[in-house]
Design a protein around this motif. Structure first.
Motif, short mmCIF file in Angstrom:
data_model
loop_
_atom_site.label_atom_id
_atom_site.label_comp_id
_atom_site.label_asym_id
_atom_site.label_seq_id
_atom_site.Cartn_x
_atom_site.Cartn_y
_atom_site.Cartn_z
N ASP A 3 0.84 -1.19 0.00
CA ASP A 3 0.00 0.00 0.00
C ASP A 3 0.88 1.25 0.00
O ASP A 3 2.08 1.18 0.25
CB ASP A 3 -0.91 0.02 1.23
N THR A 4 0.26 2.39 -0.22
CA THR A 4 0.97 3.66 -0.20
C THR A 4 1.08 4.14 1.24
O THR A 4 0.06 4.28 1.92
CB THR A 4 0.25 4.71 -1.05
N PRO A 5 2.30 4.41 1.71
CA PRO A 5 2.45 4.91 3.08
C PRO A 5 2.00 6.36 3.19
O PRO A 5 1.84 7.05 2.17
CB PRO A 5 3.95 4.78 3.33
N SER A 6 1.81 6.82 4.41
CA SER A 6 1.37 8.20 4.66
C SER A 6 2.53 9.07 5.13
O SER A 6 2.35 9.95 5.97
CB SER A 6 0.26 8.20 5.71
N PHE A 7 3.73 8.81 4.62
CA PHE A 7 4.87 9.65 4.99
C PHE A 7 4.53 11.11 4.74
O PHE A 7 3.76 11.43 3.83
CB PHE A 7 6.11 9.30 4.15
N THR A 8 5.16 11.98 5.51
CA THR A 8 5.00 13.42 5.31
C THR A 8 6.38 14.06 5.19
O THR A 8 7.40 13.43 5.50
CB THR A 8 4.24 14.06 6.50
N GLY A 9 6.42 15.27 4.72
CA GLY A 9 7.66 16.03 4.67
C GLY A 9 8.73 15.38 3.82
O GLY A 9 8.45 14.81 2.76
N ASP A 10 9.97 15.46 4.30
CA ASP A 10 11.10 14.93 3.55
C ASP A 10 11.03 13.42 3.35
O ASP A 10 11.49 12.90 2.34
CB ASP A 10 12.42 15.30 4.24
N GLU A 11 10.44 12.71 4.30
CA GLU A 11 10.30 11.26 4.14
C GLU A 11 9.35 10.95 2.98
O GLU A 11 9.59 10.00 2.23
CB GLU A 11 9.81 10.62 5.44
N ALA A 12 8.30 11.74 2.80
CA ALA A 12 7.39 11.55 1.66
C ALA A 12 8.12 11.80 0.36
O ALA A 12 7.92 11.08 -0.63
CB ALA A 12 6.17 12.46 1.80
N THR A 13 8.96 12.82 0.34
CA THR A 13 9.73 13.12 -0.87
C THR A 13 10.71 11.99 -1.17
O THR A 13 10.83 11.56 -2.33
CB THR A 13 10.47 14.47 -0.72
N ALA A 14 11.40 11.49 -0.16
CA ALA A 14 12.33 10.37 -0.36
C ALA A 14 11.60 9.14 -0.87
O ALA A 14 12.09 8.44 -1.77
CB ALA A 14 13.07 10.06 0.94
N HIS A 15 10.43 8.87 -0.30
CA HIS A 15 9.63 7.73 -0.77
C HIS A 15 9.23 7.93 -2.23
O HIS A 15 9.33 6.99 -3.03
CB HIS A 15 8.39 7.55 0.10
N ALA A 16 8.80 9.13 -2.59
CA ALA A 16 8.39 9.39 -3.98
C ALA A 16 9.55 9.18 -4.94
O ALA A 16 9.39 8.57 -6.00
CB ALA A 16 7.82 10.80 -4.11
N VAL A 17 10.74 9.68 -4.57
CA VAL A 17 11.92 9.49 -5.42
C VAL A 17 12.19 8.00 -5.60
O VAL A 17 12.35 7.50 -6.73
CB VAL A 17 13.15 10.21 -4.83
N ALA A 18 12.24 7.26 -4.50
CA ALA A 18 12.54 5.83 -4.57
C ALA A 18 11.47 5.07 -5.33
O ALA A 18 11.77 4.22 -6.18
CB ALA A 18 12.71 5.25 -3.16
N ALA A 19 10.21 5.35 -5.04
CA ALA A 19 9.11 4.63 -5.69
C ALA A 19 9.10 4.88 -7.20
O ALA A 19 8.92 3.94 -7.99
CB ALA A 19 7.77 5.03 -5.07
N GLU A 20 9.30 6.12 -7.60
CA GLU A 20 9.30 6.42 -9.03
C GLU A 20 10.50 5.77 -9.72
O GLU A 20 10.37 5.26 -10.84
CB GLU A 20 9.28 7.93 -9.26
N LEU A 21 11.65 5.79 -9.08
CA LEU A 21 12.83 5.19 -9.71
C LEU A 21 12.66 3.68 -9.91
O LEU A 21 12.98 3.16 -10.98
CB LEU A 21 14.09 5.48 -8.90
N VAL A 22 12.15 2.97 -8.91
CA VAL A 22 12.02 1.52 -9.07
C VAL A 22 10.84 1.15 -9.97
O VAL A 22 10.92 0.18 -10.71
CB VAL A 22 11.96 0.77 -7.71
N ARG A 23 9.79 1.94 -9.91
CA ARG A 23 8.60 1.63 -10.71
C ARG A 23 8.71 2.14 -12.14
O ARG A 23 8.41 1.43 -13.10
CB ARG A 23 7.37 2.22 -10.01
N ASP A 24 9.14 3.41 -12.29
CA ASP A 24 9.12 4.07 -13.59
C ASP A 24 10.51 4.23 -14.21
O ASP A 24 10.63 4.68 -15.35
CB ASP A 24 8.49 5.47 -13.47
N HIS A 25 11.55 3.96 -13.42
CA HIS A 25 12.95 4.06 -13.86
C HIS A 25 13.39 5.50 -14.10
O HIS A 25 14.43 5.73 -14.74
CB HIS A 25 13.21 3.19 -15.09
N ARG A 26 12.64 6.45 -13.62
CA ARG A 26 13.01 7.87 -13.70
C ARG A 26 12.18 8.62 -12.67
O ARG A 26 11.29 8.05 -12.05
CB ARG A 26 12.79 8.44 -15.10
N ILE A 27 12.47 9.91 -12.51
CA ILE A 27 11.76 10.75 -11.55
C ILE A 27 10.97 11.79 -12.34
O ILE A 27 11.51 12.42 -13.25
CB ILE A 27 12.75 11.47 -10.61
#
Length: 190
Positions: free
Chosen positions: A115-139
């Motif tokens: 599921d999608t976590p409810s991170f906030t702030g910088d942790e949400a940004t780090a999660h978005a970077v990581a998730a997009e890189l592994v899923r979409d191979h880019r940001i």
């Protein structure tokens, strides 16, 4: 495990140099997380290929212990990668580190179950970077802009390198079916 059993007594001088680097580097003095500094996890794989192993463990020491990124930011990204790959050893080890870094157990559980976590702030940004890189191979442009605002160029380079390093660890662990220690809970039972 797909690899043959190995002990420190079986290692060549070059392989022992990798193990010594693991045992004597920052992992030896860190009080964080599970105390695995020998042949457990990816290190038991990498000692078998010392030219790669010595460099891989050094990169790991840099991203884990020398990066100025906050621990919660690194662990949000690392746990995102481990969950994406369903890398049992990686996610179990870094779930513990994530909790120590202050991540919410509910967010780590959300990652574990897909599921999608409810991170906030910088942790949400780090999660978005990581998730997009592994899923979409880019940001995406939006995530890139948010990450630059949060971490600056240097910080984003470090974050992307952390994501890439933990992708390497995850595929290594999965390829060789590295088992969990007996006293760890399996986050992704088959």
């Amino acid at each position: 495990m797909r690899l043959s059993e190995i002990s420190a007594e079986d290692l060549t001088a070059e392989q022992m140099a990798v193990l010594d680097a693991i045992r004597g580097g920052p992992r030896a003095t860190s009080g964080r997380g599970p105390r695995l500094r020998g042949l457990a996890g990816p290190y038991g794989v990498w000692v078998r290929a010392p030219s790669v192993g010595i460099e891989a463990q050094a990169l790991g020491a840099a991203v884990r212990f020398a990066s100025p990124l906050p621990e919660s930011v690194k662990e949000a990204a690392i746990c995102t990668v481990g969950a994406f790959y369903r890398a049992k050893f990686e996610f179990a080890a870094h779930r513990t580190l994530g909790l120590e870094a202050g991540l919410d157990p509910a967010d780590l559980e959300a990652l574990r179950v897909g599921d999608t976590p409810s991170f906030t702030g910088d942790e949400a940004t780090a999660h978005a970077v990581a998730a997009e890189l592994v899923r979409d191979h880019r940001i995406s442009d939006a995530t890139y802009a948010a990450a630059i605002d949060a971490f600056g160029e240097t910080g984003l380079v470090e974050l992307v390198t952390t994501v890439g390093y933990y992708c390497l660890i995850s595929v290594t662990l999965n390829a060789f079916e590295i088992p969990l220690p007996d006293d760890w809970d399996d986050p992704f039972p088959d």
